[in-house]
Design a protein around this motif. Structure first.
Motif, PDB file in Angstrom:
ATOM      1  N   GLY A   1      24.258   1.334  -5.422  1.00  0.00           N
ATOM      2  CA  GLY A   1      25.092  -0.059  -5.438  1.00  0.00           C
ATOM      3  C   GLY A   1      24.382  -0.927  -6.290  1.00  0.00           C
ATOM      4  O   GLY A   1      23.363  -0.727  -7.220  1.00  0.00           O
TER       5      GLY A   1
ATOM      6  N   SER B   1      28.173  -4.524  -4.432  1.00  0.00           N
ATOM      7  CA  SER B   1      28.526  -3.800  -4.352  1.00  0.00           C
ATOM      8  C   SER B   1      28.374  -2.003  -3.273  1.00  0.00           C
ATOM      9  O   SER B   1      26.404  -2.153  -3.556  1.00  0.00           O
ATOM     10  N   GLY B   2      29.004  -1.048  -3.097  1.00  0.00           N
ATOM     11  CA  GLY B   2      28.775   0.041  -3.162  1.00  0.00           C
ATOM     12  C   GLY B   2      27.886   0.250  -1.993  1.00  0.00           C
ATOM     13  O   GLY B   2      28.181  -0.315  -0.751  1.00  0.00           O
TER      14      GLY B   2
ATOM     15  N   LEU C   1      26.897  -2.596   0.485  1.00  0.00           N
ATOM     16  CA  LEU C   1      27.106  -3.246   1.673  1.00  0.00           C
ATOM     17  C   LEU C   1      26.669  -2.784   3.686  1.00  0.00           C
ATOM     18  O   LEU C   1      27.908  -4.012   4.001  1.00  0.00           O
TER      19      LEU C   1
ATOM     20  N   ASN D   1      31.680  -9.846   0.521  1.00  0.00           N
ATOM     21  CA  ASN D   1      30.466  -8.438  -0.238  1.00  0.00           C
ATOM     22  C   ASN D   1      29.450  -9.321  -0.537  1.00  0.00           C
ATOM     23  O   ASN D   1      28.369  -9.329  -1.456  1.00  0.00           O
TER      24      ASN D   1
END
Length: 121
Positions: free
Chosen positions: A2, A25-26, A29, A76
């Motif tokens: 992430g 991201s990844g 989250l 996000n």
């Protein structure tokens, strides 16, 4: 894996406001998201955190009533609204993600690069 990326830092005068943003991201989250800050020669200090559903918010005492953490899972992104800023809020602010949260930086798995906030008197 992430990644986290902060934005929104800058130079303001005491009493003014800033809003920090952090895009994730990844794996970040699904976690607790939070903000820490650090000044030269000092340990990284917990500022605020928020659970994935937004139901549990935690703040360090020195920012309660002035800072508000929020998150938009659709974007996000996690935010830190900072009002009534004081010179002692001057620091490099880091976004972070953790499975469990808490004030100990060692329990946070993912970190952004940091964004500088400077408050002049």
């Amino acid at each position: 894996q992430g990644q986290l990326q902060e934005s929104g830092g800058g130079l303001v005068q005491a009493g003014e406001s800033l809003r920090l943003s952090c895009a994730g991201s990844g794996d970040t989250l699904s976690n607790v998201l939070g903000w820490f800050r650090q000044t030269p020669g000092k340990e990284r200090e917990f500022v605020a955190s928020i659970t994935r559903d937004g139901g549990t918010l935690d703040y360090t005492d020195s920012v309660k009533g002035r800072f508000t953490i929020s998150r938009d899972n659709a974007k996000n992104t996690v935010y830190l609204q900072m009002n009534s800023l004081k010179p002692e809020d001057t620091a490099n602010y880091y976004c972070a993600a953790s499975r469990y949260g808490g004030p100990n930086a060692g329990f946070w798995n993912y970190w952004g690069q940091g964004t500088q906030v400077t408050v002049s008197s």
